[in-house]
Write an enzyme that holds these catalytic residues in place. Structure first.
Site, mmCIF file in Angstrom:
data_model
loop_
_atom_site.group_PDB
_atom_site.id
_atom_site.type_symbol
_atom_site.label_atom_id
_atom_site.label_comp_id
_atom_site.label_asym_id
_atom_site.label_seq_id
_atom_site.Cartn_x
_atom_site.Cartn_y
_atom_site.Cartn_z
ATOM 1 N N LYS A 79 0.852 -1.198 0.000
ATOM 2 C CA LYS A 79 0.000 0.000 0.000
ATOM 3 C C LYS A 79 0.886 1.245 0.000
ATOM 4 C CE LYS A 79 -3.949 1.979 2.551
ATOM 5 N NZ LYS A 79 -4.794 1.852 3.777
ATOM 6 N N SER A 154 -9.769 1.924 2.864
ATOM 7 C CA SER A 154 -8.878 2.664 2.009
ATOM 8 C C SER A 154 -7.864 1.784 1.263
ATOM 9 C CB SER A 154 -8.117 3.706 2.831
ATOM 10 O OG SER A 154 -7.233 3.078 3.746
ATOM 11 N N SER A 178 -9.968 -0.351 7.047
ATOM 12 C CA SER A 178 -9.346 -0.176 5.731
ATOM 13 C C SER A 178 -8.660 -1.407 5.165
ATOM 14 C CB SER A 178 -8.346 0.983 5.771
ATOM 15 O OG SER A 178 -9.045 2.205 5.801
#
Lengths: 487, 479, 94
Positions: A79, A154, A178
């Site tokens: 990420k 997210s 997330s």
């Protein structure tokens, strides 16, 4: 054999029996990325060329016997809010569009030590603020099961990339859901560890007291292996736990006989989609048949936890994001009259609307006159939430809830209504508030063919319990064999 | 009403940089100077993703300071964030302490013109220093150097207990000497490692509630603090006397013009939004930890002073001056140990050395020579190798270019003449040149002798042994 | 309880953000919605409960006072838009 459909433990098997080489594996993934990225839009930065080069170097070292590690040459995606030395770390924000970190996050160091191969940095909601990955400055990631739907957020890029077989596994971060919510939307396995189990050093902070890094994988065994790799005390993070390391693959017993599972009925109330409910009901039946003891109970904290979450997370974020001032790094506006003008223009142009919204909310709840009514109260509610969970875990080993009230929704359908977007975190945030571990695993699909996720919550540092519960369910239901994303 | 009808009320917030090796939250060196941004790392540069880790010595030093100023030590403390934007503050928040400082409710005693007085200390807390702003060569902008960012500070907040600039100065000197004695800070004001924010308000004598105060930040010389307080008190009284109103604000003291100026920024209503720093965990100190530090505290100025009165029979005034600075006091003890002439060492320090320090506005730490060299100077005088008037020259030389006094006097040819023959020649020469003085002396004017000795000293550039001169002149004059 | 224009502008200034005229009402509306939801924390049964700052109860995690020099200090300036004499350049500050 389709290499990119294999799990990491299957890849390791094939490497051991020389059915595959490291270069073949990496090649398969870089080809897959080159083929599918235009549809899925999961990456902010792809590293296909360097990955291939590294794979050859590692391959030769392995052949020479210079490298023996069982993860040497295994690819991974990261990420884009975890710092990677010499590689852009953008947090999917214009603010950090060209930011190159001068150091590696602790988790990245750990992966490098294993000689794993970084395939790229994955898309996310800007600064991890969002539940759909629509708030990325660069691109909207699509859900591999239906390209018109969001992958969740997210960590949407991470979940979508794993689901689309563009990476064998990935790292995500979870502040209010997330990791778990996008894993649920994309039909993969997402684990949010106990607060403190994984070092936060090098994770660009959203909300320091809630953020945790965790694995997003194709199955539970991979989840346990990746957790083994990233967990452990780090002297650079004083909030990381110094308890001794365990091997999380050892707890996967494929047996839940006598396991006490509490079903929190408030998490099945109105607001929870009917198909999600019935899918969870079937999952509960499965557990009964597997010999687990199921009991419904009341855990009436979801609303308080969600409100507390938005107060605490935004308060901390308003302070954590103060360092983006256009001076030492990050976006700096082109024209400014004076210092204040430089600050305001750089921040206003560098941050997207959702980030600004949360900074304003956070600044408001900390400002004099409102601190006690919001921030201080929220900290007390946090104690309340922890106490309620403590009581529950006196009776149950695991608490079972949906991961999200709904399946993946259409791109654009919620992005203009912040509060509605916030409500999709209702099932996940309370774990971050209490610092508890939770795993989301697929438990079915709805009639439109979108995956549904089940969340298993454990007591602090009881990852082994939920991993085994998830593993046993997975072995019994074989979701991955029955359902595959359309892409 | 007149100046005399008003009372000045002063409170100090004193920032002292701690003399730890590393910064408060990262392992960068704290050492002063260094090329810009070379004592930095991702943490003190506030790079995204970095986290603070508290330096254990910072806690220890703060507790030391608290115990030495009679504070209660909090067993349960934490770090808080103070949020504001300024280019020398890279995180845009300062990690400090808000509602749970490490030390609370202390006090120190100071001397005032009407005797001893107790100044209460509200709190001592730990926090991080900010970086420095420099102005670039072309005047186009400012330049940020973060070498100092993250250097540990203790902030000592007094109660508004001081009533004159003199009291404020004495209080600050007292704190300074305490911090020097317990070695938590080098207190080099010229390097900014000891700075004070000065709060001043005035009220009519007899009033019980405090007037509105103004604050002057980052003052780092006793002189300007005294001037600033006197000026600001006068200013406030004038404003009030002319029916005006005092606004609570931060003022800038300008040493050149000797005036304070408003720094108020209309756009900025300040609100620091303090909240507990979630990156750091609680500080919980055990009774045992605190006791161990208590037992390790060195001798403090007060008890040293008492010892000097008894051991060395110094006067109250001298003992106080010498112990006011750990550096002077150490110089005194070391030099005395070598030359064992406490009286002489004392005299040199309180008269000649202090005089030179004052003339050059130097702090004792800036004395360039060491205790050995001072002791040597005294030994040379005691042996009669040089006269005390030459001694003064040697001291001046020690300040200019410190080295072994023996070398100095050789080099300069300052060794005293004690050779009978040589002295006799001078005496005869002087007598020959001054027949009138001989007459005067024989005529009963004894002070003529003094004149003759003076002439002989001039002849020998002060190097002649005065006792011998005296003796020989008397012999000759008797003839 | 509604947030006023003045308040939100003051808050934005504290956070060093500009709000365009046409944005202000939208932000106001969002802020009101969220605060109206968030204020339910005031109905929570928390009397007598202490506050929780972080999710872990650790205490006294300290560092030894030992110097570790970060070698690559150039890399700390490489992301800056404007530097001079190895310092970050900003508009003149008096």
């Amino acid at each position: 054999m389709n290499i990119t459909e294999l799990t990491v433990h299957e890849l390791q098997e094939k490497l051991k029996n020389k059915e595959l080489t490291i270069t073949e594996i990496t090649k398969a993934y870089t080809d897959r990325i080159n083929e599918k990225e235009k549809d899925v839009q999961a990456f902010v930065t792809t590293l296909t060329d360097t990955a291939l080069r590294e794979s050859e170097e590692i391959q030769t070292k392995v052949e020479k016997g210079e490298l023996t590690g069982e993860f040497a040459g295994i690819p991974i995606g990261i990420k884009d809010n975890m710092c990677t030395k010499g590689i852009k770390t953008t947090c999917s924000s214009r603010m950090l569009e060209n930011f190159i970190a001068p150091y590696d996050a602790t988790v990245v160091e750990k992966l490098n030590k294993e000689n794993m191969i970084n395939l790229g940095k994955l898309n996310m909601d800007e600064f991890a603020m969002g539940a759909s990955t629509e708030y990325s400055y660069f691109k909207k990631t699509r859900n591999p099961w239906n390209l018109n739907k969001v992958p969740g957020g997210s960590s949407g890029g991470s979940a979508a990339a794993v689901a689309a077989n563009m990476v064998p596994w990935a790292l995500g971060s979870d502040t209010g859901g997330s990791i778990r919510q996008p894993s649920s939307f994309c039909g993969v396995v997402g684990l949010k560890p106990t607060y403190g189990l994984v070092s936060r050093y090098g994770l660009v902070a959203f909300a320091s007291s809630l953020d945790q890094i965790g694995p997003i994988t194709k199955d539970v065994y991979d989840s346990a292996m990746l957790l083994n790799l990233i967990s452990g005390y780090d002297e650079k993070d004083t909030t990381s736990s110094d308890r001794k390391k365990v091997d999380y693959t050892k707890c996967l017993k494929n047996n839940v006989k006598g396991l006490k599972i509490g079903v929190a009925k408030e998490f099945f109330g109105e607001g929870i989609n009917k198909e999600v409910k019935s899918s969870l009901q079937r999952a509960i039946e499965t557990y009964k048949n597997l010999g687990a003891e199921i009991e419904e109970f009341s855990l009436d904290i979801a609303q308080y936890a969600l409100a507390t979450y938005y107060i605490v997370a935004c308060a901390e974020a308003s302070s954590n994001l103060g360092r983006f001032d256009g001076i030492r790094y990050g976006y700096r506006t082109k024209e400014f009259k004076n210092l204040r003008d430089l600050y305001k223009k750089s921040r206003s142009e560098g941050f997207g609307p959702e980030v600004k919204r949360r900074i304003i909310l956070g600044t408001y709840v900390l400002s004099s006159g409102y601190y006690d009514a919001y921030y201080k109260k929220a900290q007390q509610v946090r104690t309340l939430v922890m106490n309620e969970f403590d009581k529950a875990f006196e009776k149950y080993d695991v608490i079972l809830t949906p991961t999200s009230p709904t399946v993946a929704f259409d791109i654009g359908s919620k992005s203009n209504n912040p509060l509605e977007m916030y409500l999709s975190d209702i099932c996940t945030v309370s774990l971050n508030i209490a610092g508890l571990p939770g795993i989301s695993i697929p438990c079915g699909i709805d009639k439109t063919g979108m995956p549904i996720g089940m969340q298993l919550i454990g007591n602090k540092f009881e990852e082994e319990t939920i991993l085994n519960a998830a593993y046993t369910f997975e072995q019994a239901t074989k979701f991955r064999e029955k359902y595959k994303p359309g892409i | 009403m007149s100046r005399e009808d008003y009372e000045v009320i002063i409170g100090l917030e004193v920032h002292a940089e701690l003399s730890t090796k590393t910064k408060i939250f990262c392992s960068c060196p704290t050492e002063f100077g260094g090329a810009p941004n070379t004592h930095t790392c991702p943490i003190c540069m506030a790079m995204p993703g970095t986290l603070p880790v508290l330096n254990e010595k910072v806690v220890e030093y703060a507790v030391k300071a608290g115990l030495a100023t009679n504070c209660e030590i909090s067993k349960n403390s934490k770090n808080d964030r103070k949020n504001y934007y300024y280019p020398d503050l890279p995180k845009s928040y300062q990690i400090s302490q808000y509602d749970k400082p490490l030390c609370e409710n202390g006090e120190v005693e100071i001397e005032t013109k009407d005797g001893k007085k107790t100044i209460r200390i509200e709190r001592i807390h730990i926090e991080e220093d900010a970086g420095k702003l420099n102005h670039d060569d072309f005047g186009g902008g400012s330049l940020v150097d973060l070498n100092r960012a993250g250097v540990p500070l203790i902030e000592t907040v007094s109660r508004p207990d001081m009533r004159s600039a003199e009291e404020a100065e004495n209080y600050l000197r007292k704190l300074k000497s305490i911090f020097e004695y317990i070695e938590v800070s080098d207190c080099k004001m010229q390097e900014g490692s000891l700075r004070a924010d000065v709060n001043v308000s005035v009220r009519k004598k007899g009033d019980t509630k405090l007037g509105t105060r103004t604050e002057m930040k980052n003052m780092n010389s006793f002189k300007s603090i005294v001037r600033a307080i006197d000026y600001e008190a006068e200013r406030q009284i004038d404003v009030i006397e002319n029916g005006g109103k005092i606004y609570q604000e931060t003022l800038r003291w300008d040493d050149v013009s000797g005036k304070t100026f408003s720094m108020r920024d209309k756009e900025d209503a300040q609100d620091y939004r303090y909240f507990p720093d979630p990156d750091l965990v609680a500080i919980k100190l055990s009774e045992e930890y605190i006791q161990n530090i208590k037992n390790s505290l060195p001798e403090l100025p007060e008890s040293r002073k008492q010892r000097y009165l008894e051991e060395y029979k110094l006067s109250e005034k001298d003992a106080k001056l010498i112990t006011s600075s750990k550096y002077l006091s150490d110089l005194f003890e070391e030099a005395t140990a070598i030359c064992n002439n406490a009286k002489a060492v004392n005299n040199w320090i309180i008269s000649d050395i202090s005089k030179i320090l004052n003339e050059n506005e130097m702090e004792p730490v800036q004395i360039p020579f060491n205790s050995k060299q001072l002791a040597k100077l005294i030994i040379l005088i005691d042996k009669g190798t040089i006269s005390s008037s030459i001694g003064k020259k040697v001291l001046a030389e020690l300040f200019n270019n410190p080295r072994d006094p023996e070398e100095i006097i050789k080099e300069k040819g300052w060794i005293q003449i004690s050779d009978e023959g040589a002295i006799k020649d001078v005496v005869l020469k002087v007598l020959k040149a001054n027949p009138q003085s001989i007459e005067d002396y024989k005529g009963g004017k004894d002070k003529a002798l003094g004149f003759l000795i003076g002439q002989a000293m001039k002849e020998t550039k002060g190097k002649a042994n005065p006792q011998m001169l005296n003796k020989m002149f008397l012999e000759e004059l008797k003839k | 309880m509604k947030v006023t224009r003045e308040e939100i502008l003051h808050i934005a200034n504290l956070a060093r953000l500009n709000l365009e005229e046409n944005e202000i009402d939208k932000y106001l509306e969002n802020l009101d919605d969220i605060l109206n939801f968030a204020k339910i924390v005031n109905n929570a049964p928390v009397d007598g409960l202490g506050i929780t700052i972080g999710a872990n109860e650790a205490k006294n995690v300290f560092r030894k006072d030992e110097i570790k020099v970060f070698e690559d200090t150039e890399s700390l300036l490489q992301n800056a838009e404007s530097t001079e004499q190895n310092m970050f350049k900003i508009p003149k500050v008096i």
